[in-house]
Design a protein around this motif. Sequence first.
Motif, mmCIF file in Angstrom:
data_model
loop_
_atom_site.group_PDB
_atom_site.id
_atom_site.type_symbol
_atom_site.label_atom_id
_atom_site.label_comp_id
_atom_site.label_asym_id
_atom_site.label_seq_id
_atom_site.Cartn_x
_atom_site.Cartn_y
_atom_site.Cartn_z
ATOM 1 N N HIS A 133 -7.433 6.786 1.338
ATOM 2 C CA HIS A 133 -8.636 6.337 0.630
ATOM 3 C C HIS A 133 -9.464 5.422 1.519
ATOM 4 O O HIS A 133 -10.687 5.546 1.583
ATOM 5 C CB HIS A 133 -8.238 5.581 -0.650
ATOM 6 C CG HIS A 133 -7.961 6.494 -1.795
ATOM 7 N ND1 HIS A 133 -7.124 6.166 -2.826
ATOM 8 C CD2 HIS A 133 -8.413 7.737 -2.067
ATOM 9 C CE1 HIS A 133 -7.074 7.159 -3.697
ATOM 10 N NE2 HIS A 133 -7.838 8.133 -3.259
ATOM 11 N N TYR A 134 -8.797 4.505 2.197
ATOM 12 C CA TYR A 134 -9.501 3.570 3.081
ATOM 13 C C TYR A 134 -10.304 4.340 4.127
ATOM 14 O O TYR A 134 -11.468 4.064 4.363
ATOM 15 C CB TYR A 134 -8.493 2.630 3.763
ATOM 16 C CG TYR A 134 -9.154 1.501 4.519
ATOM 17 C CD1 TYR A 134 -9.297 0.243 3.938
ATOM 18 C CD2 TYR A 134 -9.638 1.695 5.804
ATOM 19 C CE1 TYR A 134 -9.913 -0.785 4.610
ATOM 20 C CE2 TYR A 134 -10.259 0.664 6.504
ATOM 21 C CZ TYR A 134 -10.402 -0.577 5.899
ATOM 22 O OH TYR A 134 -11.017 -1.580 6.575
ATOM 23 N N ASP B 287 0.837 -1.211 0.000
ATOM 24 C CA ASP B 287 0.000 0.000 0.000
ATOM 25 C C ASP B 287 0.863 1.248 0.000
ATOM 26 O O ASP B 287 1.978 1.250 0.515
ATOM 27 C CB ASP B 287 -0.869 0.042 1.265
ATOM 28 C CG ASP B 287 -2.163 -0.725 1.075
ATOM 29 O OD1 ASP B 287 -2.540 -0.952 -0.080
ATOM 30 O OD2 ASP B 287 -2.758 -1.101 2.102
ATOM 31 N N CYS C 70 1.091 9.457 -2.704
ATOM 32 C CA CYS C 70 1.045 8.352 -3.658
ATOM 33 C C CYS C 70 2.417 7.767 -3.956
ATOM 34 O O CYS C 70 2.537 6.808 -4.703
ATOM 35 C CB CYS C 70 0.395 8.835 -4.950
ATOM 36 S SG CYS C 70 1.249 10.230 -5.678
ATOM 37 N N ASN D 26 -3.339 5.064 -0.309
ATOM 38 C CA ASN D 26 -4.329 4.005 -0.148
ATOM 39 C C ASN D 26 -4.961 4.037 1.238
ATOM 40 O O ASN D 26 -6.152 3.794 1.396
ATOM 41 C CB ASN D 26 -3.688 2.627 -0.369
ATOM 42 C CG ASN D 26 -3.197 2.456 -1.790
ATOM 43 O OD1 ASN D 26 -2.019 2.687 -2.059
ATOM 44 N ND2 ASN D 26 -4.084 2.117 -2.694
#
Lengths: 265, 139
Positions: free
Chosen positions: A66-67, A59, A102, A63
Amino acid sequence: MTAPTTDANSDTATVDLPSDAPPIPEGATMVTVKIERYNPEVDDDLHWESYRIPALPSDRVLNLLHYIKWYVDGTLTFRRSCAHGVCGSDAMRINGVNRLACKVLMKDMFAKKGETTITVEPIKGLPVEKDLLVNMEPFFEAYKAIKPYLVTTGNDPTRERIQSVAERERFDDTTKCILCAACTTSCPVYWSEGSYFGPAAIVNAHRFIFDSRDEAAEERLDILNDIDGVWRCRTTFNCTDACPRGIQVTKAIQEVKRALMFRRR
Amino acid sequence: MTTTEAPLSVDKPRSPGRPAARRSNFELYSWVFMRLSGVVLLFLVLGHMLIMLFLDGGVHRINFAFVAGRWASPFWQLWDLTMLWLAGLHGGNGLRTVINDYSRSDRTRFWLKMLLYCSIVLTVVLGTYVLFTFDPNIS
């Protein structure tokens, strides 16, 4: 979503996983993501909030964000677009240093002992609008002020503007900038004095000053010679460390200083 | 015809975000001055401290006669004069940058700089005056 529970050890609230979250994948580790949050409609000031969520070594920090946004707290606000380190939208302060969310892999972030905690803050020196989203306008104002476009005189050539390989190489490093503001908002001078042009603007000035096809180098050098220009730089190298594109930012600033020192007029 | 509350004209259209560059080399010269004076001061100050604090009994032998004896020589007078001017301007310029960096409002910045400039002038002028008018036979 469950109500936030207050952590006994700190004054920040820890939010639990909701019951409808997707199953935790195999090989995932639970990590705590501590985010500096701010909602201008509710909060008086910025405050920390913690989320315990599963993370895979593959990850990226994006991520995890986002989670949280998709399964835990949909009000979390941050910028991201391409999610592959090209658009420069998701610059943030991760564990105290400016990075693109990212481009930071979780396998490099796990603590050797005990549970991993990752802190995420908005980039410093720009006004926070909401959570990790800042107002980028002062940053782009400085960028526009150095005339980041090709300036020429006379008639346009009928064919392309010729440039040798060596001439192109001269400013190659500074063409890589994606305007993510990671460098400018890592600069201590920029934190305390927002009128300083900042590393990103100087990098983009460098890109045209040293371009053999451009004719406005003198004008840009004049702009950067003033009180808010390159002489404000204290060579702390925060910008070079922060750049997700590996641009030698401090070197570029020093090259502009040298051009100013040895120019003839 | 519908009317809107929004004004039809933009407040201060195309107002520049920052003042035009002043085409002055002051910041350039002050930056170069800091580097050059720093190198010179390294020798002047370390030499001064070596003589005043360590050699020949060091700090214990300093008295009026010692200072009078040193300032009888134009070499030491020039040494101290250069050191005074360079240290005053170097330190003052450093503080000027610190004030520029850290003061938030224009008024604070202006008055802090005024205070700084006055103290630089006072120190440098007073020091220079003493160096040139020093009388070893003062009673």
